[in-house]
Design a protein around this motif. Sequence first.
Motif, mmCIF file in Angstrom:
data_model
loop_
_atom_site.group_PDB
_atom_site.id
_atom_site.type_symbol
_atom_site.label_atom_id
_atom_site.label_comp_id
_atom_site.label_asym_id
_atom_site.label_seq_id
_atom_site.Cartn_x
_atom_site.Cartn_y
_atom_site.Cartn_z
ATOM 1 N N TYR A 237 0.815 -1.207 0.000
ATOM 2 C CA TYR A 237 0.000 0.000 0.000
ATOM 3 C C TYR A 237 0.851 1.261 0.000
ATOM 4 O O TYR A 237 1.921 1.290 0.609
ATOM 5 C CB TYR A 237 -0.902 0.028 1.249
ATOM 6 C CG TYR A 237 -1.861 -1.124 1.317
ATOM 7 C CD1 TYR A 237 -3.023 -1.132 0.556
ATOM 8 C CD2 TYR A 237 -1.597 -2.218 2.137
ATOM 9 C CE1 TYR A 237 -3.908 -2.200 0.616
ATOM 10 C CE2 TYR A 237 -2.469 -3.287 2.207
ATOM 11 C CZ TYR A 237 -3.625 -3.277 1.441
ATOM 12 O OH TYR A 237 -4.486 -4.340 1.499
ATOM 13 N N PRO A 238 0.361 2.309 -0.646
ATOM 14 C CA PRO A 238 1.081 3.585 -0.554
ATOM 15 C C PRO A 238 1.007 4.106 0.896
ATOM 16 O O PRO A 238 0.043 3.823 1.614
ATOM 17 C CB PRO A 238 0.323 4.509 -1.512
ATOM 18 C CG PRO A 238 -0.928 3.818 -1.889
ATOM 19 C CD PRO A 238 -0.822 2.386 -1.482
ATOM 20 N N TRP A 239 2.015 4.847 1.296
ATOM 21 C CA TRP A 239 2.096 5.327 2.670
ATOM 22 C C TRP A 239 0.852 6.117 3.071
ATOM 23 O O TRP A 239 0.356 5.972 4.188
ATOM 24 C CB TRP A 239 3.346 6.167 2.880
ATOM 25 C CG TRP A 239 3.428 6.709 4.265
ATOM 26 C CD1 TRP A 239 3.340 8.007 4.647
ATOM 27 C CD2 TRP A 239 3.593 5.952 5.471
ATOM 28 N NE1 TRP A 239 3.438 8.117 6.008
ATOM 29 C CE2 TRP A 239 3.597 6.862 6.540
ATOM 30 C CE3 TRP A 239 3.725 4.593 5.756
ATOM 31 C CZ2 TRP A 239 3.742 6.462 7.869
ATOM 32 C CZ3 TRP A 239 3.872 4.208 7.076
ATOM 33 C CH2 TRP A 239 3.872 5.128 8.116
ATOM 34 N N GLU A 240 0.329 6.928 2.183
ATOM 35 C CA GLU A 240 -0.852 7.721 2.521
ATOM 36 C C GLU A 240 -2.022 6.811 2.910
ATOM 37 O O GLU A 240 -2.773 7.114 3.840
ATOM 38 C CB GLU A 240 -1.238 8.647 1.366
ATOM 39 C CG GLU A 240 -2.396 9.578 1.684
ATOM 40 C CD GLU A 240 -2.234 10.366 2.983
ATOM 41 O OE1 GLU A 240 -3.234 10.494 3.717
ATOM 42 O OE2 GLU A 240 -1.122 10.843 3.285
ATOM 43 N N GLN A 241 -2.178 5.675 2.242
ATOM 44 C CA GLN A 241 -3.249 4.745 2.574
ATOM 45 C C GLN A 241 -2.963 4.046 3.912
ATOM 46 O O GLN A 241 -3.866 3.868 4.732
ATOM 47 C CB GLN A 241 -3.442 3.716 1.463
ATOM 48 C CG GLN A 241 -4.648 2.821 1.671
ATOM 49 C CD GLN A 241 -4.895 1.898 0.481
ATOM 50 O OE1 GLN A 241 -4.240 1.981 -0.546
ATOM 51 N NE2 GLN A 241 -5.863 1.017 0.636
ATOM 52 N N VAL A 242 -1.722 3.662 4.125
ATOM 53 C CA VAL A 242 -1.332 3.054 5.405
ATOM 54 C C VAL A 242 -1.645 4.039 6.530
ATOM 55 O O VAL A 242 -2.233 3.677 7.554
ATOM 56 C CB VAL A 242 0.174 2.690 5.421
ATOM 57 C CG1 VAL A 242 0.645 2.306 6.822
ATOM 58 C CG2 VAL A 242 0.478 1.583 4.425
ATOM 59 N N ARG A 243 -1.302 5.275 6.298
ATOM 60 C CA ARG A 243 -1.507 6.324 7.294
ATOM 61 C C ARG A 243 -2.993 6.611 7.517
ATOM 62 O O ARG A 243 -3.462 6.640 8.655
ATOM 63 C CB ARG A 243 -0.779 7.582 6.797
ATOM 64 C CG ARG A 243 -0.709 8.687 7.756
ATOM 65 C CD ARG A 243 0.173 9.806 7.168
ATOM 66 N NE ARG A 243 0.132 10.923 8.048
ATOM 67 C CZ ARG A 243 -0.774 11.877 8.011
ATOM 68 N NH1 ARG A 243 -1.708 11.873 7.087
ATOM 69 N NH2 ARG A 243 -0.754 12.859 8.882
ATOM 70 N N LYS B 150 -3.109 1.270 9.003
ATOM 71 C CA LYS B 150 -2.796 -0.137 8.742
ATOM 72 C C LYS B 150 -1.565 -0.563 9.558
ATOM 73 O O LYS B 150 -0.491 -0.801 9.021
ATOM 74 C CB LYS B 150 -2.569 -0.361 7.252
ATOM 75 C CG LYS B 150 -3.833 -0.215 6.428
ATOM 76 C CD LYS B 150 -3.558 -0.576 4.988
ATOM 77 C CE LYS B 150 -4.801 -0.605 4.172
ATOM 78 N NZ LYS B 150 -5.652 -1.765 4.416
ATOM 79 N N ILE B 151 -1.777 -0.640 10.850
ATOM 80 C CA ILE B 151 -0.715 -1.075 11.753
ATOM 81 C C ILE B 151 -1.096 -2.432 12.323
ATOM 82 O O ILE B 151 -2.267 -2.792 12.367
ATOM 83 C CB ILE B 151 -0.502 -0.068 12.905
ATOM 84 C CG1 ILE B 151 -1.756 0.054 13.769
ATOM 85 C CG2 ILE B 151 -0.061 1.285 12.375
ATOM 86 C CD1 ILE B 151 -1.560 0.829 15.050
ATOM 87 N N LEU B 152 -0.094 -3.186 12.736
ATOM 88 C CA LEU B 152 -0.372 -4.427 13.458
ATOM 89 C C LEU B 152 -0.679 -4.115 14.924
ATOM 90 O O LEU B 152 -1.595 -4.667 15.511
ATOM 91 C CB LEU B 152 0.823 -5.380 13.381
ATOM 92 C CG LEU B 152 1.120 -5.962 12.007
ATOM 93 C CD1 LEU B 152 2.446 -6.710 12.026
ATOM 94 C CD2 LEU B 152 -0.014 -6.889 11.581
#
Length: 160
Positions: free
Chosen positions: A115-121, A125-127
């Motif tokens: 995923y792009p960082w913006e989507q993770v952010r 999207k963290i464990l």
Amino acid sequence: MKKPMIRCTLAALGVLAVLSCLQCERFVRKRYPLTLKNNAPHPIRYYLSLDYPADAPVYPDTTLPDDRNLYQRKVNPGEEFDMYEYFATWDKLIADLPGDTLSIFIFHVDTLAKYPWEQVRRQYKILKRYDLGAEDARRLGSRITYPPDASMKGVKMYPK
């Protein structure tokens, strides 16, 4: 006649050297590492809120920063890694943080690759996120695990 005198002098010098080394300990900076142990069957990456840029959110705002390059080294399954090293007590380090809490974000490496960082952010999207206070760091012996084990009981975590 001279040999006993030389032996006595060498022995005295040896004693003085040992005593000097013992005194040096107070001049050596004590190291306080923060260690991450990966007990997951997959590699992980982490981000410490210590490494944030000046304009990044800080605890209690646990938004991930804009800069994708803040997450750190990959930690493989079974690996233990010193994420950070400090030369004062954890009480001092954490007290100096803007929110008196150190947030540690754990990511699956596949998520960061997919995923792009913006989507993770944006989708967070963290464990896992650990929020450590000085008491937590002392109790844990500055060693955290992912996934959390029984030693992590009492540490604030998200998701629970």
